[in-house]
Write a protein that holds these residues in place. Structure first.
Motif, PDB file in Angstrom:
ATOM      1  N   VAL A  29      96.596   1.042  42.305  1.00  0.00           N
ATOM      2  CA  VAL A  29      96.972   1.963  41.225  1.00  0.00           C
ATOM      3  C   VAL A  29      97.857   1.216  40.240  1.00  0.00           C
ATOM      4  CG1 VAL A  29      98.155   4.106  40.660  1.00  0.00           C
ATOM      5  CG2 VAL A  29      96.754   3.967  42.724  1.00  0.00           C
ATOM      6  N   ASN A  83      95.750   6.793  36.373  1.00  0.00           N
ATOM      7  CA  ASN A  83      95.740   8.254  36.279  1.00  0.00           C
ATOM      8  C   ASN A  83      95.674   8.775  34.845  1.00  0.00           C
ATOM      9  OD1 ASN A  83      98.297   7.337  36.083  1.00  0.00           O
ATOM     10  ND2 ASN A  83      99.231   9.101  37.108  1.00  0.00           N
ATOM     11  N   MET A  90      89.877  14.719  47.733  1.00  0.00           N
ATOM     12  CA  MET A  90      91.074  13.922  47.455  1.00  0.00           C
ATOM     13  C   MET A  90      92.298  14.826  47.559  1.00  0.00           C
ATOM     14  SD  MET A  90      93.436  13.543  44.728  1.00  0.00           S
ATOM     15  CE  MET A  90      94.050  12.359  43.531  1.00  0.00           C
ATOM     16  N   MET A 102      96.926  14.697  47.318  1.00  0.00           N
ATOM     17  CA  MET A 102      98.240  14.044  47.303  1.00  0.00           C
ATOM     18  C   MET A 102      99.121  14.861  48.226  1.00  0.00           C
ATOM     19  SD  MET A 102      98.829  13.341  43.258  1.00  0.00           S
ATOM     20  CE  MET A 102     100.235  12.234  43.372  1.00  0.00           C
ATOM     21  N   SER A 144     101.567   4.726  48.690  1.00  0.00           N
ATOM     22  CA  SER A 144     102.457   3.702  49.274  1.00  0.00           C
ATOM     23  C   SER A 144     103.236   4.220  50.470  1.00  0.00           C
ATOM     24  CB  SER A 144     103.445   3.202  48.212  1.00  0.00           C
ATOM     25  OG  SER A 144     102.761   2.462  47.239  1.00  0.00           O
ATOM     26  N   ARG A 168      95.202   4.959  47.805  1.00  0.00           N
ATOM     27  CA  ARG A 168      95.591   4.670  46.409  1.00  0.00           C
ATOM     28  C   ARG A 168      97.032   4.162  46.411  1.00  0.00           C
ATOM     29  NH1 ARG A 168      94.317  10.127  46.796  1.00  0.00           N
ATOM     30  NH2 ARG A 168      96.487  10.478  46.255  1.00  0.00           N
ATOM     31  N   ILE A 169      97.192   2.866  46.171  1.00  0.00           N
ATOM     32  CA  ILE A 169      98.511   2.261  46.371  1.00  0.00           C
ATOM     33  C   ILE A 169      99.003   1.569  45.100  1.00  0.00           C
ATOM     34  CG2 ILE A 169      99.790   0.546  47.716  1.00  0.00           C
ATOM     35  CD1 ILE A 169      98.033   1.204  50.078  1.00  0.00           C
ATOM     36  N   GLY A 170     100.177   1.965  44.655  1.00  0.00           N
ATOM     37  CA  GLY A 170     100.784   1.372  43.462  1.00  0.00           C
ATOM     38  C   GLY A 170     102.108   0.697  43.785  1.00  0.00           C
TER      39      GLY A 170
HETATM   40  C1  LIG Z   1     100.719   7.021  41.121  1.00  0.00           C
HETATM   41  C2  LIG Z   1      99.675   7.542  41.993  1.00  0.00           C
HETATM   42  C3  LIG Z   1      99.373   6.915  43.216  1.00  0.00           C
HETATM   43  C4  LIG Z   1     100.123   5.713  43.744  1.00  0.00           C
HETATM   44  O1  LIG Z   1     101.360   6.095  44.250  1.00  0.00           O
HETATM   45  P1  LIG Z   1     102.375   5.018  44.861  1.00  0.00           P
HETATM   46  O2  LIG Z   1     103.356   5.864  45.583  1.00  0.00           O
HETATM   47  O3  LIG Z   1     102.969   4.298  43.706  1.00  0.00           O
HETATM   48  O4  LIG Z   1     101.614   4.132  45.752  1.00  0.00           O
HETATM   49  C5  LIG Z   1      98.337   7.444  43.971  1.00  0.00           C
HETATM   50  N1  LIG Z   1      97.639   8.526  43.556  1.00  0.00           N
HETATM   51  C6  LIG Z   1      97.896   9.149  42.397  1.00  0.00           C
HETATM   52  C7  LIG Z   1      97.092  10.336  42.015  1.00  0.00           C
HETATM   53  C8  LIG Z   1      98.929   8.677  41.573  1.00  0.00           C
HETATM   54  O5  LIG Z   1      99.178   9.312  40.426  1.00  0.00           O
END
Ligand SMILES: *Cc1c(COP(=O)(O)O)cnc(C)c1O
Length: 236
Positions: A40, A63, A166, A168, A210, A225-227
């Motif tokens: 990400v 995103n 999907m 969060m 993360s 999904r890792i940022g």
């Molecule tokens: C920013 C984001 C991520 C990544 O999150 P991190 O905690 O930085 O790894 C994953 N999914 C979505 C939808 C995001 O907006």
């Protein structure tokens, strides 16, 4: 930070994440190849994003559609782009040709608009249904109770292919607390699968970031999904 240091930091972060993904797969009796790491890029500097393909990361997620358009133009066309955030209707046309998968199918009107746009462009589009498994008001997506009813909608679409779900999870320190969200998503996927035509193969569970990707993998994630963990240490 010069390019070789930048590369070194990223290499290290990727190795650490890779090790954790492998360990989580092993705990769950899953194959490493069942899980795709989506990098990400929303918080990363362009110099870092541009190094990802040569470091072995070819699945990138953004995103914001405009950021995706901009970064797609900077990177080789071999990159697989994932849109993981809210897609406004007026951004669909420009986004469709660039993305492999839209993770954020968060409302019925979007599915309808995607069907129209995909038909017009003469291409299929793979979409995940975003589910608000945590119940938090700040999160997008369908309520879990709405998901079983979506089979009628998807069975009437020709150009939109549902590829999975999907979510969060809630942002909490203890990732174990996210486990019920992930298990719920898997359960919803398994139930929905039984009521869909062959056009829709619900292979994917996009879950885990993360903070909680190991628990997500244990619960069946196919896309993490890792940022933050990937770009840690770049500012130092
Ligand atoms: C920013 C984001 C991520 C990544 O999150 P991190 O905690 O930085 O790894 C994953 N999914 C979505 C939808 C995001 O907006």
């Amino acid at each position: 930070m010069d390019e070789s240091r930048l590369r070194g930091v990223l290499r290290n972060n990727i190795d650490t994440i890779e090790e954790r993904i492998r360990a989580a797969c092993a705990r769950a009796g899953r194959s490493r190849s069942d899980v795709t790491l989506v990098a990400v890029t929303k918080s990363a500097p362009d110099e870092a994003v541009c190094l990802l393909p040569e470091l072995g990361l070819n699945h990138l997620g953004e995103n914001r559609p405009q950021q995706l358009w901009r970064k797609a133009a900077l990177l080789p066309s071999t990159v697989h782009w994932h849109l993981i955030g809210h897609l406004q209707r007026n951004k669909i046309e420009q986004t469709l040709p660039l993305v492999e998968l839209i993770h954020s199918g968060d409302r019925l009107s979007l599915l309808d608009s995607l069907e129209v746009a995909a038909q017009k462009q003469g291409q299929r589009i793979d979409v995940l249904v975003e589910v608000n498994t945590s119940g938090e008001a700040s999160k997008n997506g369908f309520a879990p109770a709405e998901v079983p009813g979506l089979s009628d909608v998807f069975n009437s679409l020709l150009f939109v292919r549902l590829g999975g779900l999907m979510t969060m999870a809630a942002l909490v320190e203890d990732a174990e607390k996210c486990r019920p969200s992930f298990a719920l998503l898997r359960d919803l996927r398994d139930r929905l699968t039984r009521t869909l035509t062959d056009q829709h193969v619900l292979h994917h569970l996009s879950m885990g970031m993360s903070n909680d990707f190991e628990v997500a993998i244990e619960e069946g994630a196919t896309l993490v999904r890792i940022g933050t963990a990937l770009f840690a240490g770049l500012a130092e």
